[in-house]
Enzyme design. Structure first.
Site, mmCIF file in Angstrom:
data_model
loop_
_atom_site.group_PDB
_atom_site.id
_atom_site.type_symbol
_atom_site.label_atom_id
_atom_site.label_comp_id
_atom_site.label_asym_id
_atom_site.label_seq_id
_atom_site.Cartn_x
_atom_site.Cartn_y
_atom_site.Cartn_z
ATOM 1 N N ASP A 57 4.930 11.487 4.786
ATOM 2 C CA ASP A 57 3.896 10.949 3.896
ATOM 3 C C ASP A 57 2.992 9.947 4.607
ATOM 4 O O ASP A 57 1.989 9.508 4.032
ATOM 5 C CB ASP A 57 4.538 10.259 2.680
ATOM 6 C CG ASP A 57 5.363 11.206 1.834
ATOM 7 O OD1 ASP A 57 4.944 12.371 1.687
ATOM 8 O OD2 ASP A 57 6.418 10.788 1.334
ATOM 9 N N ASP A 86 4.254 12.010 -4.489
ATOM 10 C CA ASP A 86 5.155 12.972 -3.868
ATOM 11 C C ASP A 86 6.301 13.238 -4.849
ATOM 12 O O ASP A 86 6.630 12.374 -5.672
ATOM 13 C CB ASP A 86 5.682 12.391 -2.551
ATOM 14 C CG ASP A 86 6.596 13.367 -1.829
ATOM 15 O OD1 ASP A 86 6.265 14.556 -1.793
ATOM 16 O OD2 ASP A 86 7.627 12.922 -1.314
ATOM 17 N N CYS A 96 -13.373 -25.146 4.162
ATOM 18 C CA CYS A 96 -12.741 -25.971 5.198
ATOM 19 C C CYS A 96 -12.264 -25.095 6.356
ATOM 20 O O CYS A 96 -12.390 -25.468 7.530
ATOM 21 C CB CYS A 96 -11.551 -26.732 4.610
ATOM 22 S SG CYS A 96 -11.954 -27.780 3.198
ATOM 23 N N ASP A 127 7.457 8.193 0.335
ATOM 24 C CA ASP A 127 8.602 7.441 0.861
ATOM 25 C C ASP A 127 9.076 7.926 2.229
ATOM 26 O O ASP A 127 9.983 7.345 2.806
ATOM 27 C CB ASP A 127 9.775 7.516 -0.115
ATOM 28 C CG ASP A 127 10.435 8.897 -0.122
ATOM 29 O OD1 ASP A 127 9.707 9.885 0.057
ATOM 30 O OD2 ASP A 127 11.666 8.970 -0.287
#
Length: 769
Positions: free
Chosen positions: A659, A455, A32, A655
């Site tokens: 990185d 890490d 659709c 984090d």
């Protein structure tokens, strides 16, 4: 897609382009969606269209003199309903979308009742008429009963089919109209000629089609409940300080810098920083963790989280579309609207599906009409075990039954629903657990990940120093040593000093008053605690004043080999002992690494720290391969090298800003702990919590979601591959076919909903590698 905040009728947006979001409540599948997209792209001035059958919406980039009514008309011409139309990013009109969706559900239910009540009466008359005794005036009765089913309840279906054909498209409604209108009109010929009645078949086809549409709409509503819940999590009003008074204002009037007052039990209106007060805040909506987190001055808080017991004053730092909750909603919507590579072939097939089925139905009708004897042995064989097969019918009846059966049993919607429904459920489950998956492609790629780069700092470790060791000299109590060190360090702002003070507090040691405090850069600190001189620092710092340190060298080296920062402490001119501070391992790190191995994923540590510290941490968590002393650009090279090995896809978990490049280079980038914004932007998956257990859950969720997508495609393909040939051979009655068609779509939706039963926590057993 570029985004614009310019409304129609206002000044021009950048480049004269605007973006509108059109809600299409009956756009049930990707098939659709393709029809709606093609219709919108035919409008002069429309430059780009992104459709999401999962969210039942189309994002349209347009310019020139056209307006939203032109977009509405294009959707209607495609054979679909155009609900609420709003400017992209305007969350104030989200309720209008929900209202139009609710109205559509009410209307489908009403049409279903219009269809099912007369159809039930027809079924009640048909059985005694066929098997016991003829009912006088039966044909006239069923023709009258079927009329509201086919032409009143089914009016929207026929209108949609007509508009779709006129717009050079062919949606599912075309098949249903062709499967219900001809049988009804041919059945009326029974008033003039002795022949089999097909009116019952027309009513049954329409009734079961409307039943399937209603159940499918309800089921998809359940599947997309997570995103609706996210939209309603935020506070509607905020209490702010204005002119020394507290004033309650709508949330949309909040501005960065406003000082919000949050009472116990209230939601924090928007992202901010605590300016005054202390309280525990329930952040479960963001992190999935049920334990409230203590927040005090200068701590960051998230909008829509719940203040438990204290009164807080919070300075707003992000509002509107910049808030954490808005970003979560955006990521989930992107994931639900994305496609997986496996879907591309299905999309190409469904584009030709309806026209192909119509041609096949016409061909079946013609062959049965011209050479009925060719299929007669098949019918005689089928009559032995299929009660609805009757070889004694005339050629016209057999041809009509075969042609209509092909029309109504074919189901492109099942193919079109295979991916969106699984993505809706999977991304919604992830959002509830603090796992934000940006795209469907990431889900498919995750299946092939065989190596994951971790890490060290902030990923395997907490990312902040903590007091990890105390060793006192003979005749000195550990509490005495720790009190002396903490008292001096309390006057320092150094992160290591804060770790010593916090470690003393956790052990119940209270720091004393310090006088004559002095910090020597790179060496240490000193001061008088209760009139006694205390020094805390390096070997060189104590040697400068003639204090011996040789006897502590062995202990210091042992701790330094473990990656700890070691400080000597002297009290009243005597070396009293050692204290060690280190970035500690997350408690769940070892079990998470073990679970990744169970999934068949090899963990690799890549860190900028020295070799000794990296090897020590790797040994504690069970990682064998270590790359130490790696600079940020070196992390990208490390990921590339692992990719060149050709042993499978490579994922990267990080984090920090350093990185981001490696996250982008990896086949799947995973930002953990809602770290730096740039890391989140570069990642394919964001883990809001810094709990490594969420990484294991993300692997399990992505593999389970992709597993459901494959199952859905299998059942959809098998259904069409078996059902269409059986219908063409005359082995499936159209009334059986429409029930099977309805069941096939519902099976795909129901199978996707079963994903909600999947346990994301626990062992990795049972997850396919």
């Amino acid at each position: 897609m570029n985004r614009s905040r310019e409304r129609e009728g206002g000044g021009p947006a950048e480049g004269g382009k605007r973006t509108a979001v059109v809600h299409v409540p009956d756009m049930c599948s990707d098939h659709c969606g393709a029809i709606v997209r093609d219709s919108l792209l035919r409008v002069p001035g429309v430059s780009e269209v992104r459709v999401s059958s999962a969210r039942r919406r189309a994002e349209v980039r347009y310019g020139g003199t056209i307006g939203v009514e032109d977009l509405r008309g294009a959707v209607i011409r495609a054979g679909y309903e155009a609900g609420a139309i709003r400017e992209e990013g305007d969350e104030g009109d989200v309720d209008a979308e929900e209202s139009s969706e609710a109205a559509y559900l009410v209307r489908t239910r009403r049409n279903l009742l219009w269809a099912m009540i007369p159809t039930a009466a027809i079924m009640g008359l048909m059985a005694p008429h066929m098997f016991w005794a003829e009912i006088p005036g039966y044909l006239a009765i069923v023709a009258l009963l079927a009329f509201p089913v086919v032409f009143v309840a089914g009016w929207e279906t026929h209108l949609s089919a007509w508009r779709s054909v006129c717009n050079r498209g062919a949606n599912m409604d075309v098949l249903i109209s062709l499967g219900s209108l001809p049988p009804y009109f041919i059945g009326l010929a029974g008033f003039f000629f002795p022949m089999t009645s097909f009116i019952e078949m027309a009513a049954t086809i329409m009734a079961f089609h409307l039943l399937g549409r209603y159940l499918e709409t309800r089921a998809k509503g359940r599947a997309s409940r997570a995103i609706r819940q996210l939209l309603h999590l935020g506070a509607k009003t905020a209490r702010v300080e204005r002119g020394g008074e507290e004033v309650e204002i709508p949330i949309r009037e909040l501005a960065v810098g406003d000082l919000m007052v949050v009472r116990p039990g209230e939601k924090i209106p928007t992202d901010g920083q605590v300016a005054e007060g202390e309280s525990h805040v329930d952040e479960s909506l963001a992190t999935g963790e049920s334990v409230p987190v203590l927040k005090s001055r200068d701590d960051e808080v998230l909008g829509a989280t719940l203040n438990r017991e204290g009164r807080l004053k919070v300075c707003a730092t992000r509002v509107g579309r910049d808030t954490f909750l808005s970003q979560v909603v955006k990521l989930v919507e992107e994931a639900q609207g994305s496609k997986v590579p496996i879907q591309e072939f299905a999309d190409r097939v469904t584009g030709y599906f309806v026209p192909g089925v119509v041609l096949l139905a016409l061909l079946s009708f013609a062959v049965w009409l011209v050479v009925p004897g060719f299929f007669l042995p098949v019918l005689e064989w089928g009559a032995g075990w299929l009660p609805w097969v009757n070889p004694e019918l005339g050629p016209v009846s057999l041809a009509l039954l075969a042609g209509v059966a092909v029309l109504v049993i074919s189901c492109p919607c099942a193919l079109g629903l295979a991916t969106p429904t699984a993505l809706i459920v999977g991304s919604g489950m992830g959002a509830e657990r603090g796992i934000l998956i940006r795209s469907g492609e990431a889900i498919q790629t995750f299946r092939d990940v065989r190596c994951i780069v971790l890490d060290k700092t902030g990923t395997l470790t907490r990312g902040e120093p903590a007091l990890t060791g105390i060793r006192a000299a003979e005749g000195v109590e550990e509490t005495e040593l720790l009190r002396a060190a903490a008292s001096v360090e309390a006057a320092s702002e150094h992160p290591l000093a804060r770790a010593v003070v916090e470690g003393a507090r956790e052990r119940g040691v209270t720091a004393g008053d310090v006088a004559g405090f002095r910090a020597v850069s790179g060496r240490g600190v000193e001061g008088d605690v209760d009139g006694v001189p205390v020094k805390v620092g390096t070997r060189a710092f104590l040697k400068e004043v003639g204090l011996p340190t040789d006897e502590w060298d062995a202990a210091m080296v042992a701790w330094e080999d473990e990656g700890k920062t070691v400080m000597l402490v002297s009290i009243d001119g005597r070396t009293a002992g050692l204290i060690a501070v280190a970035d500690t391992i997350k408690p769940e790190a070892e079990s998470a690494v073990a679970a990744l191995r169970t999934f068949g994923i090899r963990p690799v540590m890549v860190t900028g720290d020295n070799e000794r510290a990296a090897r020590h941490v790797a040994g504690l968590v069970g990682i064998e391969e270590v790359r130490a002393g790696v600079r940020p650009d070196g992390k990208v090279d490390a990921v590339r090298e692992l990719q060149r090995r050709g042993t499978g896809r490579v994922a990267m978990v990080g984090d920090g800003i350093n990185d981001a490049a490696a996250l982008k280079q990896a086949d799947v980038g995973i930002a953990i702990g809602a770290g730096a914004d740039v890391a989140i932007e570069a990642a394919d998956v964001t883990l809001v919590s810094d709990d490594l257990g969420r990484l294991v859950e993300a692997v399990r969720l992505s593999r389970s979601t992709f597993g459901k997508i494959k199952q859905n495609f299998f059942w959809a393909w098998i259904y069409n591959a078996l059902a269409i040939p059986m219908a063409a051979l005359g082995l499936l009655h159209p009334m059986i076919g429409v029930v099977a068609m309805t069941a096939s779509s519902l099976t795909v939706v129901g199978n996707s909903l079963l994903l909600k039963r999947k346990k994301l926590t626990g062992s990795a057993a049972g997850v396919r590698k």
